[in-house]
Design an enzyme around this catalytic site. Sequence first.
Site, mmCIF file in Angstrom:
data_model
loop_
_atom_site.group_PDB
_atom_site.id
_atom_site.type_symbol
_atom_site.label_atom_id
_atom_site.label_comp_id
_atom_site.label_asym_id
_atom_site.label_seq_id
_atom_site.Cartn_x
_atom_site.Cartn_y
_atom_site.Cartn_z
ATOM 1 N N LYS A 36 20.484 -15.393 -13.115
ATOM 2 C CA LYS A 36 19.859 -16.337 -14.045
ATOM 3 C C LYS A 36 19.840 -17.751 -13.458
ATOM 4 O O LYS A 36 18.852 -18.459 -13.543
ATOM 5 C CB LYS A 36 20.660 -16.366 -15.344
ATOM 6 C CG LYS A 36 19.863 -16.044 -16.561
ATOM 7 C CD LYS A 36 20.671 -16.191 -17.831
ATOM 8 C CE LYS A 36 22.122 -15.812 -17.695
ATOM 9 N NZ LYS A 36 23.082 -16.680 -18.302
ATOM 10 N N ARG A 49 23.283 -18.377 -26.852
ATOM 11 C CA ARG A 49 24.028 -17.153 -26.604
ATOM 12 C C ARG A 49 24.413 -16.465 -27.907
ATOM 13 O O ARG A 49 25.035 -15.397 -27.886
ATOM 14 C CB ARG A 49 25.291 -17.469 -25.825
ATOM 15 C CG ARG A 49 25.192 -17.199 -24.328
ATOM 16 C CD ARG A 49 26.556 -17.437 -23.753
ATOM 17 N NE ARG A 49 26.796 -16.966 -22.426
ATOM 18 C CZ ARG A 49 26.582 -17.669 -21.333
ATOM 19 N NH1 ARG A 49 26.020 -18.841 -21.384
ATOM 20 N NH2 ARG A 49 26.934 -17.177 -20.156
ATOM 21 N N ARG A 67 29.910 -13.445 -5.636
ATOM 22 C CA ARG A 67 29.293 -14.753 -5.928
ATOM 23 C C ARG A 67 30.214 -15.940 -5.630
ATOM 24 O O ARG A 67 31.367 -15.964 -5.994
ATOM 25 C CB ARG A 67 28.883 -14.826 -7.393
ATOM 26 C CG ARG A 67 28.443 -16.241 -7.766
ATOM 27 C CD ARG A 67 27.663 -16.295 -9.009
ATOM 28 N NE ARG A 67 28.478 -16.192 -10.198
ATOM 29 C CZ ARG A 67 28.003 -16.447 -11.402
ATOM 30 N NH1 ARG A 67 26.730 -16.769 -11.557
ATOM 31 N NH2 ARG A 67 28.777 -16.328 -12.452
ATOM 32 N N ARG A 83 34.346 -18.758 -8.979
ATOM 33 C CA ARG A 83 34.694 -19.212 -10.324
ATOM 34 C C ARG A 83 35.890 -18.432 -10.873
ATOM 35 O O ARG A 83 36.053 -17.259 -10.585
ATOM 36 C CB ARG A 83 33.485 -19.018 -11.242
ATOM 37 C CG ARG A 83 32.456 -20.097 -11.043
ATOM 38 C CD ARG A 83 31.172 -19.781 -11.725
ATOM 39 N NE ARG A 83 31.337 -19.121 -13.013
ATOM 40 C CZ ARG A 83 30.329 -18.849 -13.818
ATOM 41 N NH1 ARG A 83 29.107 -19.187 -13.486
ATOM 42 N NH2 ARG A 83 30.532 -18.241 -14.960
ATOM 43 N N ARG A 97 33.035 -10.122 -20.298
ATOM 44 C CA ARG A 97 31.900 -11.017 -20.558
ATOM 45 C C ARG A 97 30.626 -10.221 -20.878
ATOM 46 O O ARG A 97 29.816 -10.622 -21.711
ATOM 47 C CB ARG A 97 31.661 -11.944 -19.358
ATOM 48 C CG ARG A 97 32.690 -13.057 -19.281
ATOM 49 C CD ARG A 97 32.679 -13.746 -17.933
ATOM 50 N NE ARG A 97 31.442 -14.449 -17.664
ATOM 51 C CZ ARG A 97 31.004 -14.740 -16.444
ATOM 52 N NH1 ARG A 97 31.693 -14.367 -15.382
ATOM 53 N NH2 ARG A 97 29.889 -15.401 -16.286
HETATM 54 P P1 AMP Z 1 27.708 -19.231 -17.458
HETATM 55 O O1 AMP Z 1 27.858 -20.201 -16.325
HETATM 56 O O2 AMP Z 1 26.369 -19.341 -18.143
HETATM 57 O O3 AMP Z 1 28.049 -17.812 -17.088
HETATM 58 O O4 AMP Z 1 28.772 -19.682 -18.572
HETATM 59 C C1 AMP Z 1 30.160 -19.631 -18.312
HETATM 60 C C2 AMP Z 1 30.927 -19.493 -19.610
HETATM 61 O O5 AMP Z 1 30.706 -20.668 -20.434
HETATM 62 C C3 AMP Z 1 30.496 -18.324 -20.467
HETATM 63 O O6 AMP Z 1 31.136 -17.114 -20.078
HETATM 64 C C4 AMP Z 1 30.934 -18.791 -21.851
HETATM 65 O O7 AMP Z 1 32.327 -18.619 -22.015
HETATM 66 C C5 AMP Z 1 30.667 -20.293 -21.808
HETATM 67 N N1 AMP Z 1 29.322 -20.617 -22.329
HETATM 68 C C6 AMP Z 1 28.223 -21.034 -21.631
HETATM 69 N N2 AMP Z 1 27.169 -21.224 -22.452
HETATM 70 C C7 AMP Z 1 27.608 -20.922 -23.704
HETATM 71 C C8 AMP Z 1 26.995 -20.898 -24.988
HETATM 72 N N3 AMP Z 1 25.712 -21.199 -25.145
HETATM 73 N N4 AMP Z 1 27.776 -20.542 -26.043
HETATM 74 C C9 AMP Z 1 29.061 -20.231 -25.912
HETATM 75 N N5 AMP Z 1 29.707 -20.208 -24.729
HETATM 76 C C10 AMP Z 1 28.988 -20.548 -23.633
#
Ligand code: AMP
Length: 207
Positions: free
Chosen positions: A13, A88, A122, A154, A165
């Site tokens: 993404k 989300r 990653r 990460r 997740r």
């Molecule tokens: P990502 O980098 O998009 O994978 O986001 C990393 C983490 O941030 C996710 O696993 C969630 O715990 C949190 N996160 C990111 N965006 C959201 C969102 N819109 N709502 C809730 N948690 C979020």
Amino acid sequence: MNIVLLGPPMTGKGTQAEFISKHFKLVHLSTGDMFRDLANEQDSLGLKAKEYWSKGNLVPDELTIELFKKELKKDKYKNGFVLDGFPRTLNQAKELKKIAKINHVINIVSTDESIIKRTILRKTCSNCKKIYGLNIQPKKKDICDICGGKLMQRVDDNEETIRHRLKVYRENTNPIEEFYAQEKILINIDGDQLPEEVFDDVRNSLE
Ligand code: AMP
């Protein structure tokens, strides 16, 4: 043009958001990056959010929506944006509808097993946030090709956390897909292809 990118974690993404942002001149907003940056800056709400995301749980809606709205108000998003990681939850999608018109929702589709394989490989540049992995390897090990920054894994990129997740994602995001399908702006794209091939499909569907 305002775009939402949907797709489970590790479907590329972030990479597609970079491609879309460059090609269509849209500002990329990743709520995951937003949370990580706020935590690094020792922002108090950002540190509160880290208690959730570092364990692979969603940050609660109330906190996410507050931080997201504050960010989206910035002038740089006025001429179009691509959202990566927001909404989300169905509640977030409804809140988003109140503050912005979304033109298209790109949904990147992939299986859990191919996602888990990609996760373990990653790495992200700690400086410019460029993402490396299965298909994009840096020329020098753990050094960013673009800015020379150090590549980091990460804390939430391990098999146990990714399985959790994915479960969290599927539970929360299926209703969002239905919401956007009803609005007739949902476009499904096969994510199990090379990043350039995925982007070809995305570009063709947007142009
Ligand atoms: P990502 O980098 O998009 O994978 O986001 C990393 C983490 O941030 C996710 O696993 C969630 O715990 C949190 N996160 C990111 N965006 C959201 C969102 N819109 N709502 C809730 N948690 C979020």
